[in-house]
Design a protein around this motif. Structure first.
Motif, PDB file in Angstrom:
ATOM      1  N   GLY A 114      -8.251 -40.173 -48.229  1.00 10.78           N
ATOM      2  CA  GLY A 114      -6.804 -40.226 -48.061  1.00 10.78           C
ATOM      3  C   GLY A 114      -6.229 -41.457 -48.728  1.00 10.78           C
ATOM      4  O   GLY A 114      -6.935 -42.443 -48.959  1.00 10.78           O
ATOM      5  N   LYS A 115      -4.962 -41.400 -49.058  1.00  7.46           N
ATOM      6  CA  LYS A 115      -4.297 -42.581 -49.586  1.00  7.46           C
ATOM      7  C   LYS A 115      -4.093 -43.587 -48.456  1.00  7.46           C
ATOM      8  O   LYS A 115      -3.927 -43.225 -47.298  1.00  7.46           O
ATOM      9  N   ASN A 116      -4.096 -44.840 -48.812  1.00  9.47           N
ATOM     10  CA  ASN A 116      -3.796 -45.909 -47.849  1.00  9.47           C
ATOM     11  C   ASN A 116      -4.731 -45.892 -46.644  1.00  9.47           C
ATOM     12  O   ASN A 116      -4.314 -46.044 -45.493  1.00  9.47           O
ATOM     13  N   LYS A 117      -6.025 -45.687 -46.905  1.00  7.23           N
ATOM     14  CA  LYS A 117      -7.035 -45.746 -45.849  1.00  7.23           C
ATOM     15  C   LYS A 117      -6.735 -44.750 -44.735  1.00  7.23           C
ATOM     16  O   LYS A 117      -6.487 -45.111 -43.578  1.00  7.23           O
ATOM     17  N   SER A 118      -6.774 -43.484 -45.027  1.00  8.84           N
ATOM     18  CA  SER A 118      -6.557 -42.442 -44.043  1.00  8.84           C
ATOM     19  C   SER A 118      -7.377 -41.230 -44.473  1.00  8.84           C
ATOM     20  O   SER A 118      -8.297 -41.349 -45.269  1.00  8.84           O
ATOM     21  N   PHE A 119      -7.066 -40.071 -43.952  1.00  7.15           N
ATOM     22  CA  PHE A 119      -7.625 -38.823 -44.481  1.00  7.15           C
ATOM     23  C   PHE A 119      -6.524 -37.775 -44.389  1.00  7.15           C
ATOM     24  O   PHE A 119      -5.610 -37.794 -45.180  1.00  7.15           O
ATOM     25  N   LEU A 120      -6.546 -36.913 -43.368  1.00  9.20           N
ATOM     26  CA  LEU A 120      -5.458 -35.961 -43.195  1.00  9.20           C
ATOM     27  C   LEU A 120      -5.432 -35.485 -41.751  1.00  9.20           C
ATOM     28  O   LEU A 120      -6.444 -35.008 -41.228  1.00  9.20           O
ATOM     29  N   ALA A 121      -4.275 -35.632 -41.116  1.00  9.07           N
ATOM     30  CA  ALA A 121      -4.079 -35.226 -39.725  1.00  9.07           C
ATOM     31  C   ALA A 121      -2.655 -34.692 -39.584  1.00  9.07           C
ATOM     32  O   ALA A 121      -1.795 -34.965 -40.428  1.00  9.07           O
ATOM     33  N   PRO A 122      -2.366 -33.911 -38.515  1.00  3.01           N
ATOM     34  CA  PRO A 122      -1.027 -33.316 -38.372  1.00  3.01           C
ATOM     35  C   PRO A 122       0.120 -34.304 -38.397  1.00  3.01           C
ATOM     36  O   PRO A 122       1.233 -33.938 -38.806  1.00  3.01           O
ATOM     37  N   GLU A 123      -0.109 -35.553 -37.983  1.00  2.00           N
ATOM     38  CA  GLU A 123       0.993 -36.513 -38.040  1.00  2.00           C
ATOM     39  C   GLU A 123       1.417 -36.822 -39.473  1.00  2.00           C
ATOM     40  O   GLU A 123       2.472 -37.432 -39.692  1.00  2.00           O
ATOM     41  N   GLN A 124       0.631 -36.376 -40.459  1.00  3.35           N
ATOM     42  CA  GLN A 124       0.980 -36.558 -41.867  1.00  3.35           C
ATOM     43  C   GLN A 124       1.586 -35.289 -42.475  1.00  3.35           C
ATOM     44  O   GLN A 124       1.830 -35.234 -43.674  1.00  3.35           O
ATOM     45  N   TYR A 125       1.817 -34.268 -41.644  1.00  5.45           N
ATOM     46  CA  TYR A 125       2.378 -33.011 -42.131  1.00  5.45           C
ATOM     47  C   TYR A 125       3.906 -33.107 -42.244  1.00  5.45           C
ATOM     48  O   TYR A 125       4.545 -33.823 -41.476  1.00  5.45           O
ATOM     49  N   GLU A 126       4.480 -32.343 -43.163  1.00  6.21           N
ATOM     50  CA  GLU A 126       5.917 -32.121 -43.181  1.00  6.21           C
ATOM     51  C   GLU A 126       6.182 -30.924 -42.260  1.00  6.21           C
ATOM     52  O   GLU A 126       5.999 -29.765 -42.637  1.00  6.21           O
ATOM     53  N   PHE A 127       6.577 -31.196 -41.024  1.00 11.53           N
ATOM     54  CA  PHE A 127       6.666 -30.147 -40.016  1.00 11.53           C
ATOM     55  C   PHE A 127       7.749 -29.114 -40.336  1.00 11.53           C
ATOM     56  O   PHE A 127       7.635 -27.952 -39.924  1.00 11.53           O
ATOM     57  N   GLU A 128       8.780 -29.510 -41.046  1.00 19.96           N
ATOM     58  CA  GLU A 128       9.809 -28.545 -41.410  1.00 19.96           C
ATOM     59  C   GLU A 128       9.213 -27.442 -42.277  1.00 19.96           C
ATOM     60  O   GLU A 128       9.585 -26.269 -42.160  1.00 19.96           O
ATOM     61  N   TRP A 129       8.278 -27.798 -43.141  1.00 20.28           N
ATOM     62  CA  TRP A 129       7.591 -26.801 -43.968  1.00 20.28           C
ATOM     63  C   TRP A 129       6.662 -25.952 -43.115  1.00 20.28           C
ATOM     64  O   TRP A 129       6.629 -24.720 -43.241  1.00 20.28           O
ATOM     65  N   VAL A 130       5.927 -26.565 -42.211  1.00 20.51           N
ATOM     66  CA  VAL A 130       4.981 -25.825 -41.374  1.00 20.51           C
ATOM     67  C   VAL A 130       5.709 -24.787 -40.530  1.00 20.51           C
ATOM     68  O   VAL A 130       5.243 -23.647 -40.380  1.00 20.51           O
ATOM     69  N   GLU A 131       6.860 -25.173 -39.973  1.00 17.52           N
ATOM     70  CA  GLU A 131       7.598 -24.259 -39.096  1.00 17.52           C
ATOM     71  C   GLU A 131       8.031 -22.983 -39.816  1.00 17.52           C
ATOM     72  O   GLU A 131       8.216 -21.939 -39.185  1.00 17.52           O
ATOM     73  N   LYS A 132       8.188 -23.037 -41.124  1.00 19.10           N
ATOM     74  CA  LYS A 132       8.636 -21.869 -41.897  1.00 19.10           C
ATOM     75  C   LYS A 132       7.495 -20.914 -42.247  1.00 19.10           C
ATOM     76  O   LYS A 132       7.745 -19.859 -42.832  1.00 19.10           O
ATOM     77  N   LEU A 133       6.277 -21.252 -41.877  1.00 21.13           N
ATOM     78  CA  LEU A 133       5.141 -20.425 -42.282  1.00 21.13           C
ATOM     79  C   LEU A 133       5.112 -19.082 -41.563  1.00 21.13           C
ATOM     80  O   LEU A 133       4.347 -18.200 -41.934  1.00 21.13           O
ATOM     81  N   GLY A 134       5.912 -18.937 -40.505  1.00 21.43           N
ATOM     82  CA  GLY A 134       5.966 -17.657 -39.822  1.00 21.43           C
ATOM     83  C   GLY A 134       6.717 -16.596 -40.616  1.00 21.43           C
ATOM     84  O   GLY A 134       6.705 -15.426 -40.241  1.00 21.43           O
ATOM     85  N   ILE A 135       7.386 -16.984 -41.701  1.00 21.68           N
ATOM     86  CA  ILE A 135       8.073 -16.010 -42.541  1.00 21.68           C
ATOM     87  C   ILE A 135       7.030 -15.207 -43.309  1.00 21.68           C
ATOM     88  O   ILE A 135       6.137 -15.769 -43.951  1.00 21.68           O
ATOM     89  N   TYR A 136       7.120 -13.903 -43.250  1.00 21.80           N
ATOM     90  CA  TYR A 136       6.060 -13.033 -43.763  1.00 21.80           C
ATOM     91  C   TYR A 136       5.711 -13.317 -45.216  1.00 21.80           C
ATOM     92  O   TYR A 136       4.544 -13.448 -45.563  1.00 21.80           O
TER      93      TYR A 136
END
Length: 259
Positions: free
Chosen positions: A50-72
């Motif tokens: 990950g950048k800046n000494k991290s990896f990947l976790a939900p707190e790094q997600y753009e939740f507005e994008w995730v919420e739209k995934l229910g669109i078929y």
């Protein structure tokens, strides 16, 4: 932003480094292509971090994008990308190493890390797959395949069906990852592993990985599309956006994510 979204690529003669800076739509699409680019490169080892000494976790997600995934229409695209991410990571002929700093590898981050041949982590990092507990969906992006492959079905159920996480030390003890070291020693530990891998005959190393990964490749064909389809049915229920919004607010309340 690069052609792979929030992902930077650093190439040297022998090492192809993938640095993930978060998750949004462009980055998810980028993850579906970046392991193919690594596969086609001249490098012999791939390091995912990950950048800046991290990896990947939900707190790094753009939740507005995730919420739209229910669109078929979006679902079909995302499911294809999700399968490509894990399939290409597993099929990549280069030896892959996940270098995991805190907060650690969670949800899709865990799937990406566990799809690598080696997982080295800082002792202050943690591992979990909160698809069910956080988003209310099955672990359709590889978790149902990768966790049982590493720690067995009984232990995998404990992590995938409950709100369970583990420290890097525990992850080593149960066989989920390979090594946990103090954060200031992680770069050196990974560099040492890379040097060891580069000392081997390239063809011999590539074929060893290929033979070892036959199990995962065969089971990917059985598990992959089935879990993705199951996840799609849950998303289509209409509850996904509400569950995701609530999970985002929970992370904000815990101080893990900015609103």
């Amino acid at each position: 932003m690069s052609e792979f979204g929030l992902i930077d690529i650093i190439e040297t003669k022998d090492v192809f480094t993938i640095e993930i800076g978060g998750l949004d739509g462009d980055t998810h699409a980028g993850l579906a292509r970046v392991f193919r680019k690594a596969h086609e490169s001249d490098a012999r080892v791939v390091v995912v971090t990950g950048k800046n000494k991290s990896f990947l976790a939900p707190e790094q997600y753009e939740f507005e994008w995730v919420e739209k995934l229910g669109i078929y229409e979006d679902m079909l695209k995302i499911f294809k990308e999700a399968e490509d991410i894990i399939r290409d990571a597993i099929n990549c002929e280069k030896t892959t190493i996940a270098k995991v700093y805190a907060p650690g590898a969670h949800s899709l981050g865990a799937s990406i890390a566990l799809s690598c041949d080696f997982v080295y982590a800082s002792e202050d990092s943690t591992f979990s797959d909160p698809h069910l507990s956080g988003f209310g969906v099955p672990p359709g992006d590889g978790g149902a395949l990768l966790w049982p492959a590493r720690i067995g079905l009984s232990r995998a159920r404990e992590f995938l069906m409950t709100d369970r996480s583990c420290t890097a030390k525990e992850a080593v003890d149960i066989g989920l990852i390979n090594k946990a070291v103090p954060a200031d020693e992680l770069d050196g530990a990974v560099d040492e592993l890379v040097a060891k891998l580069l000392s081997y005959d390239p063809l011999g190393l590539k074929m060893t990985k290929k033979w070892l990964n036959q199990y995962l490749q065969q089971n990917m064909n059985v598990v992959g599309m089935g879990t993705l389809f199951a996840e799609g049915m849950v998303l289509a229920s209409g509850d996904f956006a509400k569950k995701t919004e609530a999970y985002g607010k929970q992370l904000e309340a815990e101080g893990k994510r900015k609103g």
